[in-house]
Write a protein that holds these residues in place. Structure first.
Motif, PDB file in Angstrom:
ATOM      1  N   TYR A 121      46.972  33.085  34.592  1.00  0.00           N
ATOM      2  CA  TYR A 121      46.879  33.905  35.807  1.00  0.00           C
ATOM      3  C   TYR A 121      45.793  33.406  36.761  1.00  0.00           C
ATOM      4  N   VAL A 122      45.357  32.184  36.631  1.00  0.00           N
ATOM      5  CA  VAL A 122      44.249  31.676  37.456  1.00  0.00           C
ATOM      6  C   VAL A 122      44.631  30.320  38.035  1.00  0.00           C
ATOM      7  N   SER A 165      38.374  35.618  35.015  1.00  0.00           N
ATOM      8  CA  SER A 165      39.265  36.771  35.109  1.00  0.00           C
ATOM      9  C   SER A 165      40.611  36.581  34.427  1.00  0.00           C
ATOM     10  N   GLY A 166      40.878  35.386  33.916  1.00  0.00           N
ATOM     11  CA  GLY A 166      42.197  35.125  33.350  1.00  0.00           C
ATOM     12  C   GLY A 166      42.191  35.052  31.837  1.00  0.00           C
ATOM     13  N   GLN A 199      50.463  42.810  36.171  1.00  0.00           N
ATOM     14  CA  GLN A 199      51.381  43.135  37.249  1.00  0.00           C
ATOM     15  C   GLN A 199      52.593  42.215  37.193  1.00  0.00           C
ATOM     16  N   PRO A 236      49.462  36.556  40.286  1.00  0.00           N
ATOM     17  CA  PRO A 236      49.240  38.003  40.268  1.00  0.00           C
ATOM     18  C   PRO A 236      48.038  38.351  39.421  1.00  0.00           C
ATOM     19  N   SER A 237      47.594  39.578  39.552  1.00  0.00           N
ATOM     20  CA  SER A 237      46.538  40.085  38.673  1.00  0.00           C
ATOM     21  C   SER A 237      47.135  40.376  37.305  1.00  0.00           C
ATOM     22  N   LEU A 238      46.295  40.402  36.302  1.00  0.00           N
ATOM     23  CA  LEU A 238      46.777  40.642  34.944  1.00  0.00           C
ATOM     24  C   LEU A 238      47.510  41.975  34.866  1.00  0.00           C
ATOM     25  N   ASP A 292      50.270  44.439  27.798  1.00  0.00           N
ATOM     26  CA  ASP A 292      50.225  44.597  29.249  1.00  0.00           C
ATOM     27  C   ASP A 292      51.309  45.546  29.762  1.00  0.00           C
ATOM     28  N   ASN A 349      50.441  33.343  45.426  1.00  0.00           N
ATOM     29  CA  ASN A 349      49.190  33.464  44.679  1.00  0.00           C
ATOM     30  C   ASN A 349      49.480  34.026  43.289  1.00  0.00           C
ATOM     31  N   THR A 409      53.386  41.048  42.870  1.00  0.00           N
ATOM     32  CA  THR A 409      52.119  40.972  43.580  1.00  0.00           C
ATOM     33  C   THR A 409      52.270  41.613  44.953  1.00  0.00           C
TER      34      THR A 409
END
Length: 525
Positions: free
Chosen positions: A410-411, A473-474, A320, A316-318, A175, A314, A323
């Motif tokens: 991440y979810v 998505s995680g 990052q 973060p997106s994968l 990542d 919240n 956020t």
């Protein structure tokens, strides 16, 4: 007859008196000879005086011996005066040295904070630091007034930091090449970076209601902004901040830091931008909070209590590290702050013994479509010194919707679909980490650690199976193991080499791996 007897008695008395005089003379002579032999260099002269001469009377001999004893006594007094003068000079030198040390500015505390040291190692490290301070003392004193930090409040402020250079070689795609936390399908990479450099301010303030006040803040350059071409240099990011009032056993505080339920973090000089084992069992997220802590001293132990309100962002997106927050976080939209608390029992008077703690976290959430759900976690942490050189650390958790704390793949939640409705389900999660530290010397340590974050596979499968279009998505599971060596040749320099292994799973896919070899070099100021 009586006259003869009286004459005999007189002769006897005179003879006895003579013997007594001779005996006393012998004793005085012997004492004078021994005294002169021990305490005066004029032994030969005293000995010659002590030798009886046939032409000298008893009174002359006694006078000479008395003079010799007086001379020896005078020399003894002179020696005592010299010793007293030397003691005064030694005392003056000690006072001068103490005054010089009190004038010199205090040096930074030695890096990184690691427990289980022996007293001999601490003494050796302290001696090295004193030598370094003495070598820099003249320059520090000469420039002290010009380099001090002046604040509006006039209270002390100290500038601290860690200039950190690190490089990493990744065998597969990850990542963030400088500080990877999970593996991605693709080729490897090599990274050189100074983005994990840390700057800090430490301040002390006035007393309030009998409590001393303090504050500190830490920033780094690990943020990723919209200008991706500058990402290699980094953007300024707020890491942690604290302000508090301290009484004898109580502290009231506001902070941006780890949650109370995650008091420890693994040790690494290579993973600093995101702490080691982030997203692999380490609830590392720095979140705003306000609370109070209190310690209850017991017999050679202490009971620790802490509780506070917390605002969790919240997830973060994968990929990052920061956020770009929406207009309103899910926790803010719920209109109720989260809570977290911890109770721990520590053995030992100085906090160096074993400690075990239990923690709890609860936070209401509301989605943008006004659907409410709750995040919660129960935690167990342990610090266990083994002898003087080994320490075991661990933190485990079980909960739901933990993406904002740095877990849950991440979810926070997934959806389950029926023929007519869509039902939100908070994602169940379990994980934790453990580290073994070996510190044979004060400035050398070896660390080995393993962590895992494991969202429940059943929740993920039900979400994907109930919809033909829904995707997860995680991460479905993420594991990390690392080992490192950290060496500090002085109080200001740090060097480390680290090997890290990543195992990352996505929903419905195979395991992705990457080997990470990292080097770190830091200068603490």
């Amino acid at each position: 007859m009586n006259r003869d007897a009286e004459h005999g008695n007189a002769s006897s008395s005179s003879s006895a008196t003579g013997v007594s005089k001779v005996f006393r003379l012998f004793c005085v002579t012997l004492l004078g000879a021994m005294t002169c032999t021990i305490y005066t260099p004029a032994y030969a002269q005293s000995a010659s005086i002590a030798q009886p001469a046939s032409t000298e009377s008893t009174e002359d001999k006694l006078q000479k011996l008395t003079a010799a004893v007086a001379q020896a006594q005078a020399q003894m007094n002179a020696y005592q005066n010299q010793m007293q003068e030397l003691q005064k000079q030694l005392s003056a030198l000690r006072q001068q040295l103490a005054a010089e040390r009190s004038v010199a500015p205090a040096s930074p505390s030695p890096p990184p904070p690691i427990t289980g040291e022996s007293s001999s190692q601490e003494g050796s490290a302290s001696l090295e630091e004193i030598r370094e301070r003495q070598a820099m003392e003249d320059t520090q004193i000469a420039t002290h007034e010009q380099t001090k930090v002046e604040t509006e409040s006039k209270y002390p402020l100290k500038v601290t930091g860690l200039l950190l250079f690190n490089t990493s070689v990744n065998t597969r795609q990850v990542d963030i090449p400088e500080d990877p936390t999970y593996a991605i399908p693709g080729g490897g990479s090599t990274a050189l970076s100074l983005r994990q450099t840390i700057l800090g301010l430490d301040a002390r303030g006035p007393e309030l209601m009998g409590a001393a006040s303090d504050a500190d803040v830490r920033v780094d350059f690990f943020a990723i902004g919209s200008q991706s071409n500058y990402a290699a240099n980094g953007l300024l990011r707020l890491r942690t901040a604290h302000a508090g009032l301290n009484w004898n056993h109580t502290r009231a505080f506001v902070a941006l830091d780890r949650s109370l339920v995650a008091p420890y973090t693994p040790t690494s000089l290579v993973a600093v931008g995101e702490p080691p084992l982030a997203w692999s069992g380490n609830l590392w997220a720095w979140v705003p909070q306000i609370g109070v802590s209190h310690s209850v001293p017991l017999h050679h132990s202490v009971l620790k209590l802490a509780a506070g309100l917390v605002q969790v962002p919240n997830p973060p997106s994968l990929g990052q590290t920061t956020t770009n927050p929406p207009a309103v976080w899910q926790t803010e939209r719920s209109r109720w702050p989260g809570t977290n608390a911890r109770i721990a029992f520590a053995k030992g008077d100085n906090g160096e013994g074993p400690e075990i703690g239990l923690g709890g976290y609860f936070s209401p959430h509301m989605t943008a479509s006004n659907v409410r759900f709750n995040a919660w976690a129960g935690t167990l942490d342990l610090r266990l010194p083994v002898g003087r050189h080994i320490e075991f650390l661990s933190n485990v958790y079980r909960g739901q919707a933990l993406g904002g704390l740095g877990a849950g793949g991440y979810v926070d939640y997934v959806f389950e679909y029926t023929t007519t409705t869509r039902v939100l389900h908070p994602l169940d999660d379990i994980g934790g980490w453990a580290q073994l530290k070996f510190k044979p010397k004060a400035r050398l340590e070896f660390n080995g650690a393993y962590g895992i974050d494991n969202p429940f596979a059943n929740d993920i499968r039900r979400s994907i199976a109930s919809s033909s279009t829904e995707t997860y998505s995680g991460l479905s599971r993420n594991r990390t193991a690392f080992g490192n060596v950290i060496y500090s040749p002085s109080a200001y320099l740090l060097f480390s080499v680290e090997y890290r292994k990543l195992w990352t799973n996505y929903a419905g896919g195979s395991t992705n791996t990457s080997d990470v070899i990292g080097l770190g070099a830091g200068y603490r100021f």
